[in-house]
Design a protein around this motif. Structure first.
Motif, short mmCIF file in Angstrom:
data_model
loop_
_atom_site.label_atom_id
_atom_site.label_comp_id
_atom_site.label_asym_id
_atom_site.label_seq_id
_atom_site.Cartn_x
_atom_site.Cartn_y
_atom_site.Cartn_z
N UNK A 184 0.69 -1.16 -0.14
CA UNK A 184 -0.05 -0.08 -0.13
C UNK A 184 0.82 1.26 0.04
N UNK A 185 1.87 1.11 0.92
CA UNK A 185 2.92 2.25 0.82
C UNK A 185 3.33 2.71 -0.52
N UNK A 186 3.85 1.52 -0.99
CA UNK A 186 4.37 1.59 -2.45
C UNK A 186 3.61 2.15 -3.44
N UNK A 187 2.14 1.63 -3.46
CA UNK A 187 1.21 2.28 -4.21
C UNK A 187 0.76 3.78 -4.28
N UNK A 188 0.98 4.16 -3.10
CA UNK A 188 0.80 5.26 -2.69
C UNK A 188 1.97 6.32 -3.23
N UNK A 189 3.17 5.89 -3.09
CA UNK A 189 4.32 6.66 -3.49
C UNK A 189 4.27 6.57 -5.09
N UNK A 190 3.98 5.66 -5.91
CA UNK A 190 4.25 5.70 -7.09
C UNK A 190 2.94 6.76 -7.69
N UNK A 194 3.59 9.85 -9.84
CA UNK A 194 3.05 10.15 -11.36
C UNK A 194 2.32 11.23 -11.23
N UNK A 195 1.56 11.51 -10.31
CA UNK A 195 0.78 12.86 -10.38
C UNK A 195 1.79 14.10 -10.25
N UNK A 196 2.88 13.95 -9.65
CA UNK A 196 3.85 15.13 -9.81
C UNK A 196 4.42 15.21 -11.12
N UNK A 197 4.81 14.07 -11.86
CA UNK A 197 5.37 14.21 -13.01
C UNK A 197 4.42 14.70 -14.21
N UNK A 198 3.03 14.51 -14.05
CA UNK A 198 2.06 14.83 -14.77
C UNK A 198 1.79 16.34 -14.63
#
Length: 203
Positions: A184-190, A194-198
């Motif tokens: 769950x932590x990894x999913x939130x980080x990814x 992705x949101x920051x890069x977008x």
């Protein structure tokens, strides 16, 4: 088949927030498996005759199973934040009180499992919940250590409670729980990356 129906039931939580819909199935799995493991473990200890020797430990574990089951029901009804708060609060308080009563030495081998509520508090509740949980653990560890040393009406280090699933089984269960939380932590980080890069590409 039954697996598809079970999966649809698990992910079909009436939660309006995207975060709740994303993380609720994993939290439900943690609550369900945790409650069943605690009850099954106490049944095994009862059959082996160890229940009467560690009655306080058994009471704490059964109360923990009730808290997990209640959190499961609350989350399944769509109240994700309340269910996670109940899960984290119950797990931290019961663990801290258990260490304070039975001593730090008797619980030293379970420290890895105690980090799981901290991770959930940080991931799904907030910083205040994280540091409040940490303070509760610190208080429980301190009292347990003092009781091990003979203070606060303590009688010295207690023997570690018996492991109903054995050392290997307990380790597998503990690491499985940690793996679910880390997933769950990894999913939130990814998703955050992705949101920051977008957003960066839009600028």
């Amino acid at each position: 088949g039954w697996w598809a129906r079970a999966r649809a039931w698990l992910i079909g939580i009436p939660a309006p927030e995207p975060v709740a819909r994303r993380h609720a199935p994993s939290v439900l799995v943690l609550c369900g498996l945790g409650a069943m493991a605690l009850v099954a473990g106490e049944l095994v200890r009862w059959q082996s005759g160890a229940l009467q020797q560690d009655l306080a430990v058994s009471c704490m574990r059964l109360i923990g199973a009730v808290v997990l089951a209640a959190a499961f029901v609350v989350i399944r009804r769509g109240r994700f934040k309340e269910g996670v708060a109940l899960f984290v609060t119950g797990a931290v308080l019961l663990s801290a009180v258990g260490v304070a009563l039975t001593g730090f030495a008797a619980n030293a081998r379970n420290l890895t499992e105690l980090t799981m509520p901290l991770a959930l508090a940080a991931l799904l509740v907030g910083r205040r919940a994280l540091w409040t949980s940490m303070a509760a653990y610190a208080a429980g560890f301190t009292v347990g250590g003092l009781r091990d040393a003979g203070h606060l009406w303590g009688t010295g280090p207690h023997e570690p409670p018996s492991l109903p699933f054995g050392g290997v089984g307990t380790a597998i269960i503990g690491f499985t729980v940690v793996a679910i939380v880390l997933d769950r932590v990894g999913l939130s980080l990814r998703e955050g990356f992705e949101l920051a890069f977008a957003r960066q590409r839009e600028l």
